[in-house]
Scaffold this active site. Sequence first.
Site, PDB file in Angstrom:
ATOM      1  N   PHE A   1       0.845  -1.196   0.000  1.00 58.02           N
ATOM      2  CA  PHE A   1       0.000   0.000   0.000  1.00 58.02           C
ATOM      3  C   PHE A   1       0.875   1.238   0.000  1.00 58.02           C
ATOM      4  O   PHE A   1       1.692   1.440   0.892  1.00 58.02           O
ATOM      5  CB  PHE A   1      -0.929   0.020   1.229  1.00 58.02           C
ATOM      6  CG  PHE A   1      -1.927   1.150   1.171  1.00 58.02           C
ATOM      7  CD1 PHE A   1      -3.079   1.039   0.405  1.00 58.02           C
ATOM      8  CD2 PHE A   1      -1.694   2.340   1.853  1.00 58.02           C
ATOM      9  CE1 PHE A   1      -3.990   2.089   0.331  1.00 58.02           C
ATOM     10  CE2 PHE A   1      -2.600   3.407   1.782  1.00 58.02           C
ATOM     11  CZ  PHE A   1      -3.751   3.270   1.021  1.00 58.02           C
TER      12      PHE A   1
ATOM     13  N   ASP B   1       9.332   2.799   1.622  1.00 57.73           N
ATOM     14  CA  ASP B   1       8.174   3.588   2.051  1.00 57.73           C
ATOM     15  C   ASP B   1       8.043   3.447   3.569  1.00 57.73           C
ATOM     16  O   ASP B   1       7.691   2.384   4.080  1.00 57.73           O
ATOM     17  CB  ASP B   1       6.923   3.078   1.313  1.00 57.73           C
ATOM     18  CG  ASP B   1       5.666   3.846   1.701  1.00 57.73           C
ATOM     19  OD1 ASP B   1       5.662   4.507   2.757  1.00 57.73           O
ATOM     20  OD2 ASP B   1       4.667   3.754   0.954  1.00 57.73           O
TER      21      ASP B   1
ATOM     22  N   LYS C   1       2.414  10.564   8.003  1.00 59.49           N
ATOM     23  CA  LYS C   1       1.810  10.149   9.272  1.00 59.49           C
ATOM     24  C   LYS C   1       2.517  10.723  10.513  1.00 59.49           C
ATOM     25  O   LYS C   1       2.247  11.844  10.915  1.00 59.49           O
ATOM     26  CB  LYS C   1       1.733   8.631   9.348  1.00 59.49           C
ATOM     27  CG  LYS C   1       0.726   8.034   8.349  1.00 59.49           C
ATOM     28  CD  LYS C   1       0.548   6.561   8.576  1.00 59.49           C
ATOM     29  CE  LYS C   1      -0.392   5.896   7.590  1.00 59.49           C
ATOM     30  NZ  LYS C   1      -1.795   5.939   7.966  1.00 59.49           N
TER      31      LYS C   1
HETATM   32  N1  PLP Z   1       2.389   4.466   2.236  1.00 60.77           N
HETATM   33  C1  PLP Z   1       2.089   3.722   3.313  1.00 60.77           C
HETATM   34  C2  PLP Z   1       3.041   2.660   3.744  1.00 60.77           C
HETATM   35  C3  PLP Z   1       0.906   3.932   4.022  1.00 60.77           C
HETATM   36  O1  PLP Z   1       0.619   3.170   5.090  1.00 60.77           O
HETATM   37  C4  PLP Z   1       0.039   4.957   3.596  1.00 60.77           C
HETATM   38  C5  PLP Z   1      -1.222   5.195   4.313  1.00 60.77           C
HETATM   39  O2  PLP Z   1      -1.713   4.396   5.050  1.00 60.77           O
HETATM   40  C6  PLP Z   1       0.389   5.711   2.470  1.00 60.77           C
HETATM   41  C7  PLP Z   1       1.572   5.448   1.821  1.00 60.77           C
HETATM   42  C8  PLP Z   1      -0.516   6.798   1.993  1.00 60.77           C
HETATM   43  O3  PLP Z   1      -0.539   7.850   2.878  1.00 60.77           O
HETATM   44  P1  PLP Z   1      -1.714   8.938   2.829  1.00 60.77           P
HETATM   45  O4  PLP Z   1      -2.965   8.262   3.236  1.00 60.77           O
HETATM   46  O5  PLP Z   1      -1.250   9.992   3.787  1.00 60.77           O
HETATM   47  O6  PLP Z   1      -1.774   9.447   1.424  1.00 60.77           O
END
Ligand code: PLP
Length: 388
Positions: free
Chosen positions: A128, A213, A242
């Site tokens: 994700f 990520d 986050k």
């Molecule tokens: N990357 C990871 C690992 C995530 O857990 C998330 C969100 O849960 C995102 C990217 C996307 O972040 P956002 O919801 O702030 O766009």
Amino acid sequence: MSALLNNYSRKKISFVKGKGCYLYSTTGDKYLDFVQGIAVNSLGHCHDHLVKAINKQSKKLWHVSNAFTIIEQERLAKRLTQNSFADFVSFQNSGAEATELAIKVARKYFYKKGQSKKNRILCLNESFHGRTLATIFASNSKKATEGFGPKVEGFDQFNFADHKSLEKSITNRTAAIMVETVMGEGGIKVIPDYCLKGLRKLCNKKNILLILDEVQCGIGRTGKFFAFEYAGIKPDIVPIAKGIGGGFPIGACLMTKKVASCMGPGSHGSTFGGNPLAMSVGNAVLDQILKKDFLKKVQLIGKYFHDQLYKLQSEFPNVIKEVRGVGLLVGIKIVPDQALFIKKLIDNKLLTIRAAENVVRLLPPLNVKKENIDQAIVILRKVCKTFK
Ligand code: PLP
């Protein structure tokens, strides 16, 4: 009827106040919050230092364009680089934007080297990286992409813990491998240190950039500033979000000098990204997380939490199948229906959140106290008993 787009299955419960580990609902109930905005409120709700910082900044300056030098942004970038592998930082507003920038940088890097065909990004199946068009097709799960075609090209996928699938998926067009150091939404799946080391070696050998990520697992969540530090490796690009905002929307993409050199003025931008109000909160979060022994405490309380969960698992092996995670990025893979289990926890005033593979995520703030963990364990035990 709600005027909100029906893109969430929202629970009826609403909150009026939050402090530390606790949320207070409109009905006057007090909840132990082990969601914390999905690993966002790294210091809990309304942390005094953050409240002070945002109040102070709100009276001075909220927003100016990135066409000007933003002092608070310079400071946060400097502190992030001083405490990581990175040499440069670009601020965004969310994790998806940070991840998109990581993809853009990887492509531009090879383009500038005259290798414009080396532009594909290799990702994990069931990963994700966000909800923008590029990030949904990066992960390529049916659920997230269905109906949103045409497909955004340039992404390939391999399977978790499948080295053959990884090697087979790499071509001379692979510019970067992008993985979550710990898969959050995918079910709190930790990439083992030896795999991260292997991935780094593989990327070096094949001239591929490594994007880790750390939107969910970064900024202290695992007990290290970045989760990859456990493996002793250095990535090339790291999107974060986050936890760095502690509840204020901030995203950022960190990178080495080597890759950053491909990005010049006009190559990327964000109206809101890195504004003084956001940056003052980001700096206040770092004031706490970078305090001596803060991360050591996260490791210790994380270990305590894991130990208690292992005990619970041995009491209820037919309910808890597996305890997953690192530090305070924790999940339990359960046997019963996930939605029912989470509902029963809510009925007992403990808030948790789902992840894939029937995992229930437990995400307390990083400054959680032992008594809060004990309280969560009491509730978890009570709910486990109902499934025995
Ligand atoms: N990357 C990871 C690992 C995530 O857990 C998330 C969100 O849960 C995102 C990217 C996307 O972040 P956002 O919801 O702030 O766009």
